[in-house]
Design an enzyme around this catalytic site. Sequence first.
Site, PDB file in Angstrom:
ATOM      1  N   SER A 109      62.877  22.660   0.602  1.00 14.73           N
ATOM      2  CA  SER A 109      64.189  22.854  -0.024  1.00 14.73           C
ATOM      3  C   SER A 109      65.320  22.071   0.660  1.00 14.73           C
ATOM      4  O   SER A 109      66.429  22.587   0.815  1.00 14.73           O
ATOM      5  CB  SER A 109      64.517  24.352  -0.126  1.00 14.73           C
ATOM      6  OG  SER A 109      63.555  24.998  -0.947  1.00 14.73           O
ATOM      7  N   GLU A 122      50.259  22.118  -0.510  1.00 13.45           N
ATOM      8  CA  GLU A 122      49.658  22.241  -1.852  1.00 13.45           C
ATOM      9  C   GLU A 122      48.200  21.779  -1.835  1.00 13.45           C
ATOM     10  O   GLU A 122      47.362  22.305  -2.566  1.00 13.45           O
ATOM     11  CB  GLU A 122      50.509  21.452  -2.868  1.00 13.45           C
ATOM     12  CG  GLU A 122      51.822  22.198  -3.128  1.00 13.45           C
ATOM     13  CD  GLU A 122      53.033  21.329  -3.368  1.00 13.45           C
ATOM     14  OE1 GLU A 122      52.886  20.152  -3.719  1.00 13.45           O
ATOM     15  OE2 GLU A 122      54.154  21.850  -3.178  1.00 13.45           O
ATOM     16  N   GLU A 153      56.537  22.061   7.411  1.00 12.76           N
ATOM     17  CA  GLU A 153      56.990  22.567   6.116  1.00 12.76           C
ATOM     18  C   GLU A 153      56.556  24.020   5.967  1.00 12.76           C
ATOM     19  O   GLU A 153      55.394  24.289   5.588  1.00 12.76           O
ATOM     20  CB  GLU A 153      56.369  21.761   4.973  1.00 12.76           C
ATOM     21  CG  GLU A 153      56.743  20.300   4.975  1.00 12.76           C
ATOM     22  CD  GLU A 153      56.615  19.690   3.574  1.00 12.76           C
ATOM     23  OE1 GLU A 153      57.628  19.179   3.093  1.00 12.76           O
ATOM     24  OE2 GLU A 153      55.543  19.750   2.973  1.00 12.76           O
ATOM     25  N   ASN A 168      58.641  13.011  -1.295  1.00 10.10           N
ATOM     26  CA  ASN A 168      57.324  13.334  -1.849  1.00 10.10           C
ATOM     27  C   ASN A 168      57.534  13.663  -3.328  1.00 10.10           C
ATOM     28  O   ASN A 168      58.054  14.732  -3.653  1.00 10.10           O
ATOM     29  CB  ASN A 168      56.733  14.530  -1.092  1.00 10.10           C
ATOM     30  CG  ASN A 168      55.427  15.008  -1.708  1.00 10.10           C
ATOM     31  OD1 ASN A 168      54.876  14.361  -2.592  1.00 10.10           O
ATOM     32  ND2 ASN A 168      54.940  16.155  -1.241  1.00 10.10           N
ATOM     33  N   LYS A 174      55.377  14.278  -5.520  1.00  9.67           N
ATOM     34  CA  LYS A 174      54.340  15.173  -6.062  1.00  9.67           C
ATOM     35  C   LYS A 174      53.838  14.605  -7.403  1.00  9.67           C
ATOM     36  O   LYS A 174      53.745  13.392  -7.535  1.00  9.67           O
ATOM     37  CB  LYS A 174      54.875  16.610  -6.168  1.00  9.67           C
ATOM     38  CG  LYS A 174      55.463  17.078  -4.811  1.00  9.67           C
ATOM     39  CD  LYS A 174      55.741  18.533  -4.715  1.00  9.67           C
ATOM     40  CE  LYS A 174      56.283  18.845  -3.332  1.00  9.67           C
ATOM     41  NZ  LYS A 174      56.488  20.249  -3.101  1.00  9.67           N
TER      42      LYS A 174
HETATM   43  P1  13P Z   1      60.877  20.822  -1.922  1.00 11.12           P
HETATM   44  O1  13P Z   1      61.848  19.885  -1.221  1.00 11.12           O
HETATM   45  O2  13P Z   1      60.894  20.675  -3.405  1.00 11.12           O
HETATM   46  O3  13P Z   1      61.059  22.237  -1.431  1.00 11.12           O
HETATM   47  O4  13P Z   1      59.391  20.376  -1.471  1.00 11.12           O
HETATM   48  C1  13P Z   1      59.118  20.198  -0.125  1.00 11.12           C
HETATM   49  C2  13P Z   1      57.817  19.523   0.008  1.00 11.12           C
HETATM   50  O5  13P Z   1      56.779  20.103  -0.240  1.00 11.12           O
HETATM   51  C3  13P Z   1      57.809  18.110   0.421  1.00 11.12           C
HETATM   52  O6  13P Z   1      56.544  17.698   0.764  1.00 11.12           O
END
Ligand code: 13P
Length: 256
Positions: A216, A101, A171, A9, A11
């Site tokens: 993470s 998010e 998550e 992802n 983002k």
């Molecule tokens: P991180 O791997 O940066 O913690 O993000 C996890 C996430 O939200 C994947 O959708």
Amino acid sequence: MRKPLISGNWKMHHNHFEAIQTIQRLAYALSSSDYENVDVSVHAPFTDLRSLQTVIEADDIPISLGAQHSHWENKGAFTGEVSPEMLAKLNVSLVLVGHSERRHIFGETNADINKKVHAIIAKEMTPILCVGEMSEEREEGRTLEVVEKQLEEGLSQVKPSEVASIVVAYEPVWAIGTGKNATPEDAQEVCKAIREKIVSIWKGAGEDLRIQYGGSVKGVNAPDLMKQNDVDGLLVGGASLDPDEFSRIIKYRLLD
Ligand code: 13P
């Protein structure tokens, strides 16, 4: 046997030039044996999708194109939104729905998420339904209650045969982007409870359902997470931006 699905992802990172470079470097790092063992997807910003589609199809790269978000309507006066029909037209095959998010920054509700799940399935794409508790909810011992409600409401009125082919991503919100990943045992406990909840409502759907862990994830912790019986894949944020690190995660079997 459930084939693992490891998804990146991105983002709100990587413009379309950076996206092209990243997918090419990732494809270079992966071999046919990796794709035999693991399905791989990348979930890029909307502005990257057309460029990524072109590269994936021209170079015959076996990585699935994913989106991070979609509206539930296919057309209409929804300024700023992108529809399932538009995504399907770009050969997007997987769409994240209800990422924490989206829930916590943009106020998406379980009812909104449910409409999106139906709309994505109707366009023959696969939703990755994201669920997870916030740190206060975990401290109050409410993790399973929160996750089960997200599943029940997010998947309301979805047929068992359709539930079997979607993906659920667990998550925990406190583990996202914080460097604090859940222990493999914590991840297993919740992923197992997710499967049991799905079996209890959508009889027969749970054995085929793929459940990812996210929060993470890095090359160093991927092997132990992937050893858990009910963890069928990973949803990777920050570490998926770097093709070297993301390919290490996809090759988790070799790191063990
Ligand atoms: P991180 O791997 O940066 O913690 O993000 C996890 C996430 O939200 C994947 O959708």
